[in-house]
Design a protein around this motif. Structure first.
Motif, PDB file in Angstrom:
ATOM      1  N   THR A  77      26.457  38.456  28.201  1.00 51.25           N
ATOM      2  CA  THR A  77      26.644  38.508  29.659  1.00 51.25           C
ATOM      3  C   THR A  77      27.361  37.266  30.168  1.00 51.25           C
ATOM      4  O   THR A  77      28.230  37.352  31.050  1.00 51.25           O
ATOM      5  CB  THR A  77      25.274  38.643  30.344  1.00 51.25           C
ATOM      6  N   SER A  78      27.007  36.107  29.624  1.00 48.61           N
ATOM      7  CA  SER A  78      27.663  34.869  30.051  1.00 48.61           C
ATOM      8  C   SER A  78      29.153  34.891  29.752  1.00 48.61           C
ATOM      9  O   SER A  78      29.979  34.466  30.576  1.00 48.61           O
ATOM     10  CB  SER A  78      27.008  33.664  29.359  1.00 48.61           C
ATOM     11  N   LYS A  79      29.513  35.411  28.566  1.00 48.86           N
ATOM     12  CA  LYS A  79      30.932  35.492  28.219  1.00 48.86           C
ATOM     13  C   LYS A  79      31.655  36.460  29.141  1.00 48.86           C
ATOM     14  O   LYS A  79      32.789  36.227  29.561  1.00 48.86           O
ATOM     15  CB  LYS A  79      31.080  35.923  26.762  1.00 48.86           C
ATOM     16  N   GLU A  80      31.006  37.581  29.447  1.00 50.40           N
ATOM     17  CA  GLU A  80      31.627  38.538  30.361  1.00 50.40           C
ATOM     18  C   GLU A  80      31.824  37.920  31.746  1.00 50.40           C
ATOM     19  O   GLU A  80      32.856  38.148  32.395  1.00 50.40           O
ATOM     20  CB  GLU A  80      30.756  39.793  30.456  1.00 50.40           C
ATOM     21  N   ILE A  81      30.844  37.114  32.191  1.00 46.77           N
ATOM     22  CA  ILE A  81      30.984  36.442  33.482  1.00 46.77           C
ATOM     23  C   ILE A  81      32.155  35.465  33.467  1.00 46.77           C
ATOM     24  O   ILE A  81      32.934  35.381  34.425  1.00 46.77           O
ATOM     25  CB  ILE A  81      29.672  35.735  33.851  1.00 46.77           C
ATOM     26  N   SER A  82      32.294  34.732  32.341  1.00 48.15           N
ATOM     27  CA  SER A  82      33.410  33.791  32.229  1.00 48.15           C
ATOM     28  C   SER A  82      34.747  34.515  32.290  1.00 48.15           C
ATOM     29  O   SER A  82      35.699  34.066  32.944  1.00 48.15           O
ATOM     30  CB  SER A  82      33.297  33.004  30.918  1.00 48.15           C
ATOM     31  N   VAL A  83      34.844  35.650  31.587  1.00 52.26           N
ATOM     32  CA  VAL A  83      36.085  36.435  31.616  1.00 52.26           C
ATOM     33  C   VAL A  83      36.363  36.933  33.033  1.00 52.26           C
ATOM     34  O   VAL A  83      37.507  36.890  33.519  1.00 52.26           O
ATOM     35  CB  VAL A  83      35.991  37.606  30.622  1.00 52.26           C
ATOM     36  N   LEU A  84      35.318  37.395  33.700  1.00 54.16           N
ATOM     37  CA  LEU A  84      35.497  37.886  35.068  1.00 54.16           C
ATOM     38  C   LEU A  84      35.946  36.772  36.010  1.00 54.16           C
ATOM     39  O   LEU A  84      36.767  36.991  36.911  1.00 54.16           O
ATOM     40  CB  LEU A  84      34.188  38.500  35.573  1.00 54.16           C
ATOM     41  N   GLU A  85      35.392  35.572  35.804  1.00 55.89           N
ATOM     42  CA  GLU A  85      35.822  34.448  36.638  1.00 55.89           C
ATOM     43  C   GLU A  85      37.306  34.164  36.460  1.00 55.89           C
ATOM     44  O   GLU A  85      38.031  33.904  37.425  1.00 55.89           O
ATOM     45  CB  GLU A  85      35.002  33.209  36.300  1.00 55.89           C
ATOM     46  N   GLY A  86      37.772  34.216  35.211  1.00 58.26           N
ATOM     47  CA  GLY A  86      39.197  34.014  34.967  1.00 58.26           C
ATOM     48  C   GLY A  86      40.050  35.095  35.606  1.00 58.26           C
ATOM     49  O   GLY A  86      41.115  34.820  36.195  1.00 58.26           O
ATOM     50  N   GLU A  87      39.605  36.330  35.485  1.00 61.35           N
ATOM     51  CA  GLU A  87      40.350  37.429  36.094  1.00 61.35           C
ATOM     52  C   GLU A  87      40.359  37.319  37.617  1.00 61.35           C
ATOM     53  O   GLU A  87      41.381  37.596  38.270  1.00 61.35           O
ATOM     54  CB  GLU A  87      39.745  38.767  35.661  1.00 61.35           C
ATOM     55  N   LEU A  88      39.234  36.915  38.215  1.00 58.96           N
ATOM     56  CA  LEU A  88      39.190  36.736  39.664  1.00 58.96           C
ATOM     57  C   LEU A  88      40.150  35.638  40.116  1.00 58.96           C
ATOM     58  O   LEU A  88      40.793  35.751  41.174  1.00 58.96           O
ATOM     59  CB  LEU A  88      37.761  36.406  40.105  1.00 58.96           C
ATOM     60  N   LEU A  89      40.237  34.569  39.307  1.00 56.61           N
ATOM     61  CA  LEU A  89      41.168  33.501  39.648  1.00 56.61           C
ATOM     62  C   LEU A  89      42.604  33.998  39.618  1.00 56.61           C
ATOM     63  O   LEU A  89      43.413  33.704  40.519  1.00 56.61           O
ATOM     64  CB  LEU A  89      40.983  32.329  38.676  1.00 56.61           C
ATOM     65  N   SER A  90      42.940  34.798  38.608  1.00 56.12           N
ATOM     66  CA  SER A  90      44.292  35.356  38.524  1.00 56.12           C
ATOM     67  C   SER A  90      44.568  36.292  39.694  1.00 56.12           C
ATOM     68  O   SER A  90      45.665  36.289  40.273  1.00 56.12           O
ATOM     69  CB  SER A  90      44.457  36.102  37.195  1.00 56.12           C
ATOM     70  N   ARG A  92      43.205  36.164  42.612  1.00 55.44           N
ATOM     71  CA  ARG A  92      43.350  35.367  43.830  1.00 55.44           C
ATOM     72  C   ARG A  92      44.749  34.789  43.942  1.00 55.44           C
ATOM     73  O   ARG A  92      45.369  34.808  45.014  1.00 55.44           O
ATOM     74  CB  ARG A  92      42.307  34.251  43.843  1.00 55.44           C
ATOM     75  N   ASN A  93      45.269  34.280  42.817  1.00 56.68           N
ATOM     76  CA  ASN A  93      46.640  33.757  42.839  1.00 56.68           C
ATOM     77  C   ASN A  93      47.643  34.857  43.154  1.00 56.68           C
ATOM     78  O   ASN A  93      48.606  34.655  43.911  1.00 56.68           O
ATOM     79  CB  ASN A  93      46.972  33.111  41.496  1.00 56.68           C
ATOM     80  N   LEU A  94      47.433  36.028  42.564  1.00 56.42           N
ATOM     81  CA  LEU A  94      48.346  37.146  42.808  1.00 56.42           C
ATOM     82  C   LEU A  94      48.291  37.592  44.263  1.00 56.42           C
ATOM     83  O   LEU A  94      49.335  37.852  44.901  1.00 56.42           O
ATOM     84  CB  LEU A  94      47.986  38.313  41.883  1.00 56.42           C
ATOM     85  N   LEU A  95      47.073  37.665  44.820  1.00 58.12           N
ATOM     86  CA  LEU A  95      46.938  38.060  46.223  1.00 58.12           C
ATOM     87  C   LEU A  95      47.584  37.041  47.151  1.00 58.12           C
ATOM     88  O   LEU A  95      48.184  37.403  48.183  1.00 58.12           O
ATOM     89  CB  LEU A  95      45.459  38.236  46.569  1.00 58.12           C
ATOM     90  N   SER A  96      47.453  35.773  46.802  1.00 58.63           N
ATOM     91  CA  SER A  96      48.098  34.743  47.621  1.00 58.63           C
ATOM     92  C   SER A  96      49.610  34.917  47.620  1.00 58.63           C
ATOM     93  O   SER A  96      50.290  34.805  48.649  1.00 58.63           O
ATOM     94  CB  SER A  96      47.722  33.348  47.102  1.00 58.63           C
TER      95      SER A  96
END
Length: 759
Positions: A77-90, A92-96
């Motif tokens: 679960t922790s690894k999945e959360i880390s992957v999701l955090e990276g995807e959310l960051l990407s 966010r940059n794309l939406l910006s």
């Protein structure tokens, strides 16, 4: 109600129920203590503190078990959360970026839709001025990109990151002050994003190079983290250490002759030192964030599993199959020692090692026990049953034996017993340091089974021994050399008694914590563990003694049967010995019956052999002679045929037969008393059978006490018989014929029969 009283009630509740009160969101510690401790004495307060400490320990243990039980799911679960955090960051940059594009398009449409008016010429002049400014910004933008490309090409990371930071500041400033057109701002942000990713890829490539290590590696990882890709930075950090570990393993390049302790130590030190360095770098760069700590633990477990697999393939598989417990033990101890050093860094990998090494160690453990049985059985097939000191170069009896007393403390055993003792000593020495695998109880049970199997071989080595199903099953149908004479047969008992009484119990002391100076364990053991194991070892010693008793009983039964029966199977100890005396016209020569003379001679020979063979263990020799004497007398007491002829036969037992029977029993009691192996049980049995013989004579109408001589006569005849049978008779001073019952006859008291014996 005090906490002490509450503890007694809580003893019947589960841990979850006991902790329910403390889990409440409204729990107030001060109010709780005041409500419970307001009227408590000092003793009750101490008891309350003890109770709360126990509850805290139980809670911590419960949490640890819960973490271990759900650890895999937690890491996943922790690894999945880390992957999701990276995807959310990407995202966010794309939406910006998309928002900036939409905003620019909207401004362009509004600008084009403005109507022209009288001030058109003035607005055109203003546009020309702005266009001139844009051209200057474009020139800066082009120079900025060219400079950043140069910095990246020359791998000037710090300057490139500073330039990127400058670009970010310009982008933020122009967005606020509207100094750049939307299109230029969008191009700037896109360029910064591309260049940032290019720099991250460049740093990632650098971390994978063999020459990147130490401070340079940490610097690259921190740079990637600053660039906004922390999950990738941590993964690259672990990947770099793994590549370093693989290169180190390849550099070892072991040959078939280098496998062993040196290779194991080098490989274990390499693996766990690399894990320690990775943990240190992870803590320095990322702190104690749960996601990265979980990834580190998962990675460390995989490296530990790879180490165990490599050692199993090259060392443990072959040694375990061959029973090489020492090799497996040494391998496990080396790895556990290096692993325990990581616990200070919060990495408890000992349970992983225990799980991975246990199958191989247990295989070597079981194979070693089988080899002990097989090796001792193989030597028993050719053993000459002659006691000797251990051969030169054999394992010493005790590690604390001084040179001056070495010859005294060395045991005298036959060759097969020496082999059994030596192998058991080595086996328990190898098991002792493996306390964390909890092999102590199986080791003692295995040694006990090996000893039982060896005792079965010794029983089968007795000539004419009764091969019961138990013996056949325990010996496995193994061939054993027969002990033909009494000296060899006594050697069988000497082997078993020395092993059961001294050697094996002393070897078992190596399993106690205080005797394991070289033990490597994850958790220190308390002195109470030694006390808790003492009852187990006492029970184990009792079981050794029961096995020894089986051999002694077989020995006594065999020699008793040799006395009682002839080679043709006829009974020598029968009622005719006594019933036939009263039918003779001549008065018999009073002397113990031949079978009891042979019993005395046999016991005398055995006592002489035991004097040399059981030095320091005289008690065992005494018990042996006692049991053999009891076996013969008990057989006489329980022989229904004998007593049916005495009590109900056609020829009644007469006065002479009773006198001979009494003499035989008195003879047995006197020589047993002189030999110091007269037991209370033997005295009572002899008393009972004499009473039974007297009752048989009384039933014929004869007063037995009127025909029996007094006690002194029986004692004197028995003493003369002992002297004659031992060759010490001297009749020069004899002034009366003691072989004639002319002495005065007195009433016979049964209680006086035993007055000549001693306990």
């Amino acid at each position: 109600m005090s906490i002490g009283d509450l503890a007694e009630i809580d003893g019947h509740l589960t841990l979850s129920d006991r902790l329910k009160l403390f889990k409440s969101s409204q729990f107030d510690p001060d109010a709780y203590l005041q409500s419970k401790c307001n009227a408590m004495t000092e003793k009750e307060i101490k008891h309350a503190c003890s109770y709360l400490l126990e509850l805290r320990k139980a809670s911590a243990e419960e949490m640890r078990k819960s973490v271990y039980a759900n650890y895999t799911a937690f890491i996943r679960t922790s690894k999945e959360i880390s992957v999701l955090e990276g995807e959310l960051l990407s995202m966010r940059n794309l939406l910006s970026t998309q928002a900036a594009l939409v905003h620019g398009l909207a401004e362009g449409i509004i600008f084009d839709s403005l109507s022209t008016g009288p001030e058109d010429s003035e607005e055109e002049n203003i546009y020309d001025v702005e266009n001139t400014e844009l051209n200057k910004t474009d020139k800066w933008f082009i120079a900025f990109l060219e400079n950043l490309d140069v910095l990246l090409a020359e791998k000037r990371v710090e300057e490139a990151m500073a330039a990127l930071d400058e670009g970010e500041e310009v982008a933020n400033e122009t967005k606020t002050k509207m100094t750049l057109s939307p299109d230029a701002l969008l191009r700037l942000k896109n360029a910064l994003s591309v260049l940032r990713q290019k720099l991250v890829d460049q740093l990632a490539e650098a971390t994978c190079q063999p020459f990147t290590h130490g401070a340079e590696l940490r610097s690259a990882v921190l740079a990637i983290k600053r660039l906004g890709d922390s999950p990738r930075a941590h993964t690259l950090l672990l990947k770099s250490h793994q590549q370093k570990l693989q290169r180190g393993m390849q550099s070892l390049c072991p040959t078939s002759t280098s496998y062993g302790g040196v290779f194991t130590s080098a490989l274990s030190q390499l693996v766990f030192s690399t894990i320690a360095q990775a943990a240190s770098d992870s803590l320095t760069a990322f702190g104690e964030e749960p996601a990265y700590s979980s990834e580190l633990v998962t990675w460390a477990v995989k490296q530990t599993e790879a180490l165990a697999l490599l050692l199993k393939r090259h060392i443990l598989a072959s040694s375990a199959a061959a029973g090489g417990l020492r090799v497996a033990s040494e391998c496990f101890q080396i790895c556990l020692g290096h692993c325990s050093l990581l616990e200070a860094r919060g990495l408890a990998l000992s349970p992983v090692l225990l799980r991975l090494f246990r199958p191989s160690v247990e295989q070597a453990f079981n194979t070693n026990l089988k080899r002990i049985e097989q090796s001792s059985a193989a030597l028993a097939a050719a053993d000459d049953w002659v006691l000797a000191y251990p051969p030169v170069g054999a394992r010493p009896f005790s590690s604390t034996t001084s040179l001056g007393s070495a010859s005294i403390s060395q045991p005298k055993l036959s060759s097969s017993a020496h082999r059994l003792n030596s192998m058991v000593q080595g086996f328990l020495e190898d098991v002792g340091p493996l306390e964390s695998l909890q092999l102590d109880a199986p080791a003692l049970e295995g040694v006990l089974q090996a000893f039982n199997s060896y005792v079965n071989l010794l029983i089968n080595a007795l000539p004419g021994s009764m091969e019961t199903e138990e013996n056949l099953e325990g010996s496995g149908g193994k061939i054993v050399r027969i002990a033909e004479n009494e000296t060899q047969q006594m050697a069988l008992l000497a082997n078993a008694s020395l092993l059961a009484d001294e050697l094996l119990p002393r070897a078992a002391l190596k399993l106690l914590p205080l005797n394991q100076s070289n033990r490597v364990d994850a958790t220190p053991k308390r002195g109470s563990d030694r006390q808790s194991r003492l009852p187990e070892q006492r029970e184990w010693k009792r079981r050794l003694q029961r096995s020894l008793d089986r051999l002694r009983d077989s020995f006594c039964r065999q020699h008793a049967l040799e006395l009682i029966f002839t080679e043709d199977g006829d009974i020598r100890l029968n009622a005719d010995i006594y019933l036939s005396l009263d039918g003779n016209t001549e008065e018999p020569e009073w002397f113990p019956s031949p079978i009891f003379q042979e019993l005395f001679e046999k016991l005398t020979r055995m006592a002489s052999i035991a004097t040399d063979m059981f030095v320091g263990r005289e008690r065992f020799a005494t018990i042996l002679l006692m049991r053999l004497t009891e076996t013969v007398i008990l057989w006489l007491s329980d022989d229904q045929t004998f007593w049916e002829e005495i009590e109900q036969g056609p020829t009644p037992l007469g006065p002479l037969g009773l006198q001979q029977f009494y003499l035989d029993m008195e003879f047995v009691m006197i020589f047993a008393s002189q030999g110091r192996y007269l037991s209370r049980n033997l005295q009572q049995v002899i008393k009972n059978i004499i009473e039974r013989a007297i009752d048989a004579v009384s039933a014929t109408g004869i007063d037995p006490y009127s025909v029996l001589p007094d006690d002194d006569w029986f004692a004197e005849v028995a003493q003369i018989a002992i002297k004659m049978l031992t060759g010490k008779a001297n009749f020069g001073n004899m002034d009366r014929d003691v072989t004639s019952p002319t002495a005065s006859v007195s009433a016979k008291s049964i209680s006086s029969v035993v007055s000549h014996g001693s306990n």
